[in-house]
Design an enzyme around this catalytic site. Structure first.
Site, mmCIF file in Angstrom:
data_model
loop_
_atom_site.group_PDB
_atom_site.id
_atom_site.type_symbol
_atom_site.label_atom_id
_atom_site.label_comp_id
_atom_site.label_asym_id
_atom_site.label_seq_id
_atom_site.Cartn_x
_atom_site.Cartn_y
_atom_site.Cartn_z
ATOM 1 N N ASN A 146 47.602 27.976 25.390
ATOM 2 C CA ASN A 146 48.408 27.239 24.403
ATOM 3 C C ASN A 146 47.546 26.819 23.227
ATOM 4 O O ASN A 146 46.337 26.620 23.362
ATOM 5 C CB ASN A 146 48.935 25.945 25.022
ATOM 6 C CG ASN A 146 50.103 26.140 25.963
ATOM 7 O OD1 ASN A 146 50.981 25.298 26.031
ATOM 8 N ND2 ASN A 146 50.128 27.224 26.706
ATOM 9 N N HIS A 186 32.991 34.996 32.922
ATOM 10 C CA HIS A 186 34.008 34.972 31.857
ATOM 11 C C HIS A 186 35.074 36.056 32.041
ATOM 12 O O HIS A 186 34.766 37.245 31.958
ATOM 13 C CB HIS A 186 33.275 35.181 30.522
ATOM 14 C CG HIS A 186 34.058 34.803 29.328
ATOM 15 N ND1 HIS A 186 33.527 34.845 28.063
ATOM 16 C CD2 HIS A 186 35.334 34.366 29.172
ATOM 17 C CE1 HIS A 186 34.430 34.439 27.195
ATOM 18 N NE2 HIS A 186 35.545 34.156 27.849
ATOM 19 N N THR A 228 48.894 28.096 35.410
ATOM 20 C CA THR A 228 48.204 28.903 34.399
ATOM 21 C C THR A 228 48.152 30.393 34.761
ATOM 22 O O THR A 228 48.220 30.755 35.948
ATOM 23 C CB THR A 228 46.752 28.368 34.269
ATOM 24 O OG1 THR A 228 46.002 29.250 33.456
ATOM 25 C CG2 THR A 228 46.053 28.259 35.617
ATOM 26 N N ASP A 229 47.948 31.232 33.764
ATOM 27 C CA ASP A 229 47.764 32.666 34.012
ATOM 28 C C ASP A 229 46.409 32.960 34.652
ATOM 29 O O ASP A 229 46.193 34.039 35.199
ATOM 30 C CB ASP A 229 47.913 33.477 32.710
ATOM 31 C CG ASP A 229 46.967 33.062 31.585
ATOM 32 O OD1 ASP A 229 46.145 32.137 31.777
ATOM 33 O OD2 ASP A 229 47.040 33.670 30.495
ATOM 34 N N GLU A 230 45.489 31.969 34.591
ATOM 35 C CA GLU A 230 44.121 32.233 35.084
ATOM 36 C C GLU A 230 44.075 32.461 36.593
ATOM 37 O O GLU A 230 43.088 32.971 37.104
ATOM 38 C CB GLU A 230 43.184 31.080 34.692
ATOM 39 C CG GLU A 230 43.138 30.895 33.200
ATOM 40 C CD GLU A 230 41.858 30.262 32.684
ATOM 41 O OE1 GLU A 230 40.905 30.105 33.454
ATOM 42 O OE2 GLU A 230 41.842 29.935 31.490
ATOM 43 N N LYS A 286 43.560 25.560 40.509
ATOM 44 C CA LYS A 286 44.976 25.688 40.140
ATOM 45 C C LYS A 286 45.680 26.625 41.135
ATOM 46 O O LYS A 286 46.825 26.386 41.522
ATOM 47 C CB LYS A 286 45.120 26.232 38.716
ATOM 48 C CG LYS A 286 44.706 25.269 37.622
ATOM 49 C CD LYS A 286 45.541 23.993 37.561
ATOM 50 C CE LYS A 286 46.936 24.218 37.045
ATOM 51 N NZ LYS A 286 47.666 22.919 36.852
ATOM 52 N N TYR A 334 37.970 26.145 38.024
ATOM 53 C CA TYR A 334 39.261 25.655 37.497
ATOM 54 C C TYR A 334 40.401 26.534 38.012
ATOM 55 O O TYR A 334 41.398 26.030 38.554
ATOM 56 C CB TYR A 334 39.245 25.665 35.960
ATOM 57 C CG TYR A 334 40.637 25.594 35.346
ATOM 58 C CD1 TYR A 334 41.396 24.430 35.433
ATOM 59 C CD2 TYR A 334 41.205 26.703 34.703
ATOM 60 C CE1 TYR A 334 42.687 24.360 34.890
ATOM 61 C CE2 TYR A 334 42.479 26.647 34.166
ATOM 62 C CZ TYR A 334 43.215 25.474 34.259
ATOM 63 O OH TYR A 334 44.483 25.420 33.734
#
Ligand code: NAD
Ligand code: DAU
Length: 408
Positions: A245, A349, A189-191, A219, A215
């Site tokens: 997505n 956030h 993921t980009d996160e 990852k 999360y």
């Protein structure tokens, strides 16, 4: 729900004779292997060439009953690229109904199990002898990771580690030619890159990792393990880091399907904070094609950023959904935009994500096909037309999550 073929491989049966010698290859062998992988890697294939240059007779997909995994499997079966084995634990996010249309297809098999079950993974690899693994299985929802990170550590980190260990043992024992052609694609993921300021350049493959949620941290840890298995053991791993997505089969805890269903039902649309957080949205079919492209032509050891070059603020997304639902499912009274309700912000956030996907375009010839305008309309229509699917996934535990999460 149609009857699905479920395979469970008990220890000691269904096993073909398989050479297990060959573990612990010497360092010079690994160096030669890396050199050969680089020389033979199809990264130099001309952009736009068809996806036939690198065929895997059998692919093991993990987490294939989830949102992206099921779209990927359906796309691969449609392309007839070989057989697919889907290993999925069927957590709340896994849904075999997504794969109903291929349940009895002889090119597809479902195995119910956990990637962290090393004995099962060992037997599965031995039995099916896949030429590639595409690893989707994960806990994927940021809000759930904030409420309870344990499962994220267990699956995303420990589970990926278990899968890598079993894959390494299997891969090491493969005959030379198959070992060179083998691929392990890790879907991330980009996160992992953290959060951008309004004027920052988009994330590229060399952006330092700065994960902010449990999360994202889990990852990131899995990405580092995957990278280490390439550098240390020569396992031909590739990592993809993708932006948000959207599309059919996404569990309605995530922004877009949640807003579609709440708008349909005239319920409040809970926007976190000021609604100005930015995400880069990509249609799921485009993501699946990007993963197939990386599997087919990516260079082992590399990472590829994937994105839609489609940055939008959350509030804009919600308002667009309101307008499309108003058009497709008109109701008396005011526009659904009036249902927007600003609620307490997500802790920590991330403000903005944006992906620089020029590397995958330049080196592998992938670029998204769907525009957001067409993709979001298809998505809204799909949710409005698939009431049975929605009813199935929004029962018991789903209602409990919504009640607990949005009541604070
Ligand atoms: P999802 O939550 O919809 O599906 C996850 C699947 O993994 C489910 O079918 C679940 O049953 C399965 N699973 C969970 N734990 C498992 C375990 N221990 N063993 C076997 N199976 C297990 O997730 P998704 O949105 O389809 O995401 C798939 C992957 O893509 C994830 O790795 C995620 O980090 C990554 N990703 C997602 C997005 C996105 O926008 N959804 C974007 C970029 C990357
Ligand atoms: O960026 C890729 C990631 O995208 C994936 O790695 C994750 O698996 C996937 O879940 C997604 O993470 P996000 O946290 O960005 O997605 P989510 O749909 O949960 O939220 C999108 C944005 O909308 C985010 O800024 C939070 C906000 N939001 C979300 C929900 C569920 C709201 O304002 N209200 C909501 O009710």
């Amino acid at each position: 729900m149609a009857l699905m073929l479920v395979t469970w491989i008990p220890a000691g049966i269904h096993e073909k004779p398989f050479p297990l010698e060959g573990r612990g290859q010497s360092r010079p062998f690994l160096l030669q292997l890396k050199a050969r992988q680089r020389a033979e890697a199809p990264g130099r294939v001309a952009a736009g060439e068809t996806l036939t240059s690198f065929m895997h007779n059998s692919i093991l997909v993990t987490g294939g009953a989830g949102f992206i995994g099921s779209n990927f499997i359906l796309q691969m079966v449609e392309r007839d690229t070989g057989s697919i084995v889907n290993l999925d634990k069927l957590t709340y996010a896994g849904n075999l109904r997504n794969l109903e249309s291929i349940a009895s297809d002889r090119r597809y098999e479902f195995v119910h199990g956990d990637i962290g079950d090393r004995d099962l993974v060992h037997r599965l690899l031995k039995h099916h002898q896949p030429g590639a693994i595409v690893h989707f299985a994960a806990e994927s929802h940021v809000d759930r990771s904030i409420r309870g990170p344990d499962d994220f550590i267990r699956t995303n980190i420990d589970g990926t580690f278990a899968l890598l260990e079993e894959t390494r043992a299997y891969w090491t024992a493969l005959p030379d030619q198959e070992r060179v052609r083998f691929r392990f694609v890790h879907v991330s993921t980009d996160e992992v890159y953290g959060s951008l300021g309004p004027d920052d350049a988009p994330f590229c493959e060399s952006t330092p990792y700065a994960p902010n949620s449990p999360y994202a941290a889990s990852k990131a840890a899995s990405d580092h393990l995957v990278r280490a298995y390439y550098h240390t053991y020569g396992l031909p791993t590739l990592t993809t880091n993708c932006s948000n997505n959207y599309g059919r089969f996404q569990f309605p805890e995530k922004l877009i399907p949640l807003m579609i269903l709440n708008a349909r039902d005239g319920k409040p649309l809970p926007v976190y904070g000021d609604g100005q957080n930015v995400r880069d949205w990509l249609y799921v079919d485009d993501h699946c094609e990007a993963i197939a492209t990386v599997l087919d032509r990516g260079l082992p050891g590399e990472t590829y950023n994937i994105g839609g070059s489609n940055e939008q603020r959350n509030l804009e997304i919600v308002e667009t959904i309101c307008d499309i639902v108003d058009e497709m499912a008109p109701r008396l009274g005011a526009s659904r935009r009036g249902l927007v309700t600003f609620v307490k912000d997500r802790p920590g956030h991330d403000r903005r994500y944006a992906m620089d996907a020029r590397k995958i375009e330049r080196e592998l010839g992938w670029r998204p096909k769907e525009t957001f305008e067409t993709g979001i309309r298809k998505t809204v229509r799909w949710y409005l037309e698939n009431e049975g699917w929605v009813r199935d996934v929004t029962s018991g535990s789903y209602r409990q999550w919504i009640a607990a999460h949005y009541s604070v």
